[in-house]
Motif scaffolding. Structure first.
Motif, short mmCIF file in Angstrom:
data_model
loop_
_atom_site.label_atom_id
_atom_site.label_comp_id
_atom_site.label_asym_id
_atom_site.label_seq_id
_atom_site.Cartn_x
_atom_site.Cartn_y
_atom_site.Cartn_z
N SER A 234 0.82 -1.21 0.00
CA SER A 234 0.00 0.00 0.00
C SER A 234 0.86 1.27 0.00
CB SER A 234 -0.98 -0.01 1.17
OG SER A 234 -0.28 0.02 2.38
N PHE A 235 2.12 1.14 0.35
CA PHE A 235 3.00 2.31 0.28
C PHE A 235 3.65 2.48 -1.08
CE2 PHE A 235 2.72 2.40 4.86
CZ PHE A 235 2.75 3.76 5.11
N ALA A 236 3.58 1.44 -1.90
CA ALA A 236 4.29 1.48 -3.18
C ALA A 236 3.40 2.06 -4.27
CB ALA A 236 4.73 0.07 -3.55
N GLY A 237 3.69 3.26 -4.66
CA GLY A 237 2.95 3.89 -5.75
C GLY A 237 3.44 3.36 -7.09
N PRO A 238 2.80 3.79 -8.18
CA PRO A 238 3.18 3.27 -9.50
C PRO A 238 4.61 3.63 -9.91
CG PRO A 238 1.48 4.99 -9.65
CD PRO A 238 1.65 4.68 -8.21
#
Ligand code: ATP
Ligand code: MG
Length: 716
Positions: A234-238
């Motif tokens: 959930s912390f990893a953006g695109p």
């Protein structure tokens, strides 16, 4: 130039990993192959070469100690300050997020963290409040159930009951959640779960963190559980680059919900991830590495790897068959003395064990020999009863809604408030849906209690109010000082006679020092120093690492030793039922986890490994006879010192009697060198009884261990 500095001390495979193009990576490699080193250098690379600001980096480590070490190492490679980089544990980082966004997370601003002991008490109260039988629904079991659900990210309404018992467990879970909410407290599992839910439900925040964190790096990935993995995702953006570092052979937290499968899951979820393997080990001698490889080969279904070293073969592994646990401890102490004589510093030496309880005998032997040591994990400072009492006072003063704190101290020190009075307060609180503190005030107003109870309760209310007033204008360390004295705790523990009471008072006084030191380090803007200190204490008590690093022997469980390395390692208690643990012996999966734990232990050693076992050991109050651990026989014979072939108790303990004053009776004491007319020279390893009845166990150099009447012996 910068490139060189960061890549210089790395081998080609490590260099490839550190300087890989911006993107996802999975580093899968064995113990001591430089995974942590690569992760640290990668961060420096991202900042110095890829021009990513430290502000945009999020790194997750396994302990606070590892996080601090990593930060220091990175700083030494950077040309810019790394203050704004987030490095920490899952719990520590979650705490930071929830403090910043308490409102969005539905928490009160002064929320506090329940440690596992507080959690247990709270659950027990909930079980009683639900009128359930504690024997049928043991609080420990409910605690395990609740934490397991939270680790899987399931709230009470999301749990599928299997049977009637399951339904009740869910009811307890639900009631426990409500009780936590009423008191403004959360538990350790909540830290992660609430952070995860916050990011799931709040698109704005999610976007904020996605924009912020351009790189996400995780060490010891093999021990992440379901909620931790979801948290990471959930912390990893695109646009975020992820580096995952792990070793399937070192996954040792399956019992706490860790999932090795997360490694495969990661490759699936991030198919572009480059897989990097490191095979050269830099930590251990050839002998130690061969032993580790042979051991772990016994496990099935491994991802497989072949570790090698350019280093020397080094010394053989020394195996010692002790007669009992005392003998084992003195063997260790004795070897430590030899090492000291050979100019080893103490911090180079670690004593590892499977179960916490094993430390006591070893600690005793070390203490009696005057060898300083530190226990990592186990019952540490912040877990000690007197410290928890003092913290409960501070917590209640800080936040009257803290029911757990209230329960702990309402009658500590004893002030004549009986169980029935407390039950009445509890019931009133439950019926009116208010906190215990408010319930107490209301009942007092209604003159509910008889005169004696009422006056005792009044004294308690006054005490808390007074302390609140008195401390408000003082600095944190003064506040703590007032409270440990004003609460009566110091006087209370003064009544406990002897060494023990004294230690407790010293511990309480040390809390003032802790507060002082904490203040020096500064507190976050949005918290009072007291709130910050209380959160720190709760997090500290969950951290398996000690903070100070004096020159002393390091004692710890095998679990705690993960990721660390020591020139000399003593792996003690290598006996069937103890290690592998009796609960794991008959389940092939669990047995493999025990073997991985042994692999972790063996691979902590850089130059010299000792393995010891006892033929007799007092466990759970009785003497038990166990065979040597199967893990010993899985190590090739040629790597092990000949001591292995003298297991039939013929090996003498070489203890210098002059060096300590252990358990003794008259002229005899444990560790003393003695002579017997027939059996020859030996060393006392145990004493029973006194006077004419005194019996001693002696390990003779020639004939093994004998129990004798002491008067047949001569002191040497
Ligand atoms: P573990 O699996 O136990 O966590 P690890 O793979 O993280 O181990 P590190 O702790 O990073 O391994 O490295 C092990 C030791 O080897 C450390 O002392 C480290 O400094 C050293 N080391 C790693 N790579 C190199 C290298 N290329 N040259 C010299 N020393 C190295
Ligand atoms: Mg490591």
């Amino acid at each position: 130039m910068k490139h060189n500095m960061i890549l210089n001390s790395l081998n080609p495979a490590q260099q490839d990993a550190v300087s890989a193009p911006f993107g996802h990576q999975l580093i899968l490699a064995g113990a001591g192959s430089g995974k942590t080193r690569v992760l640290t250098h990668r961060i420096a690379w991202l900042v110095e070469v890829e021009n990513i600001s430290p502000f945009n980096i999020l790194a997750v480590t396994f302990t606070n100690k590892a996080a601090n070490e990593m930060r220091t190492r990175i700083e030494s490679m950077l040309s810019v300050p790394a203050r704004h980089m987030w490095i920490g544990t899952f719990h520590g980082l979650s705490h930071r997020i929830l403090r910043a966004h308490w409102e969005e997370a539905g928490l009160s601003e002064s929320f506090q963290i329940l440690d596992s002991d507080d959690q247990f008490r709270m659950i027990r109260r909930v079980i009683n409040a639900l009128n359930l039988d504690e024997d049928r629904f043991p609080p420990k079991e409910a605690q395990w159930f609740i934490n397991a659900q939270k680790e899987e990210g399931r709230e009470p309404h999301q749990v599928q009951p299997r049977d009637f018992n399951g339904q009740t467990q869910i009811k307890i879970y639900q009631a426990y959640q409500e009780a936590c909410q009423r008191s403004g407290v959360i538990d350790f599992a909540d830290l992660l779960l609430l952070t995860y839910k916050l990011l799931q439900s709040n698109a704005e925040l999610r976007l904020h963190y996605h924009q912020r964190f351009r790189a996400l790096l995780v060490d010891e990935f093999q021990d992440t559980n379901t909620i931790q993995y979801a948290w990471l995702k959930s912390f990893a953006g695109p646009d975020c680059a992820i580096m995952i570092v792990g070793d399937d052979d070192q996954s040792i937290y399956g019992w706490r919900g860790a999932r090795i499968e997360n490694i495969q899951r990661f490759s699936k979820d991030f198919p572009s991830a480059q897989i990097i393997r490191l095979e050269q080990n830099y930590r251990s001698t050839g002998t130690i590495l061969k032993a580790a490889n042979a051991l772990i080969e016994q496990n099935a279904g491994r991802l497989g790897k072949n570790l090698w070293t350019e280093g020397k073969e080094g010394e053989l592994i020394t195996l010692y068959a002790a007669f009992n646990e005392t003998d084992e401890a003195y063997f260790v102490v004795n070897r430590i003395r030899d090492l000291q004589r050979n100019h080893h510093s103490l911090r180079e030496i670690a004593i590892l064990y499977r179960s916490n309880a094993q430390s006591r005998v070893i600690e005793e032997a070390l203490m009696q020999s005057g060898i300083p040591y530190r226990v990592y994990g186990g019952l540490r400072y912040f877990d000690r009863a007197e410290i928890k009492d003092a913290l409960a006072y501070l917590r209640l003063i800080n936040n009257c809604a803290d029911d757990t704190a209230f329960e702990r101290i309402i009658n500590t020190p004893t002030r004549g408030i009986g169980d029935r009075t407390i039950v009445a307060i509890r019931e009133h609180a439950k019926a009116s849906g208010i906190t215990l503190w408010d319930a107490l005030l209301q009942l007092q107003e209604q003159n509910f209690f008889a005169a004696r109870a009422a006056s005792a309760l009044n004294a308690f209310i006054e005490l808390i109010n007074n302390l609140q007033d008195k401390i408000s204008s003082h600095t944190l360390n003064k506040q703590v000082e007032f409270v440990i004295h004003g609460s009566g705790l110091i006087d209370h523990y003064r009544k406990e006679k002897g060494e023990r009471g004294l230690t407790r008072i010293e511990n309480l006084e040390e809390l003032v020092n802790a507060a002082h030191q904490f203040m020096q380090e500064g507190t976050p803007d949005n918290m009072t120093p007291m709130s910050a200190f209380l959160s720190y204490a709760a997090l500290e008590s969950n951290d398996d690492q000690a903070s100070a690093f004096d020159d002393c022997i390091q004692l710890m469980t095998l679990h705690t030793a993960k990721g660390l390395e020591f020139p000399v390692v003593f792996l003690t208690g290598c006996e069937e039922e103890l290690f592998p643990h009796f609960l794991s012996m008959h389940d092939p999966k669990k047995l493999e986890e025990e073997r991985r734990l042994c692999y972790v232990g063996v691979t902590r050693a850089m130059r010299k490994l000792y393995m010891t076992y006892a033929e007799v050991r007092r466990m759970h109050g009785k003497e038990a006879y166990h065979r040597p651990s199967r893990f010993i026989s899985e190590i090739p014979v040629e790597l092990v010192d000949e001591a292995r072939f003298r297991t039939k108790v013929t090996r003498p303990t070489i203890v210098t009697a002059a060096s300590y004053q252990p358990k003794s009776s008259g002229k005899f004491r444990i560790g003393q060198d003695v002579h017997h007319r027939i059996f020859g020279d030996g060393t006392i390893i145990d004493i029973e009884g006194s006077g004419e009845d005194m019996k001693v166990k002696v390990r003779f150099e020639q004939v093994g261990t004998k129990q004798l009447i002491a008067s047949y012996l001569e002191v040497k």
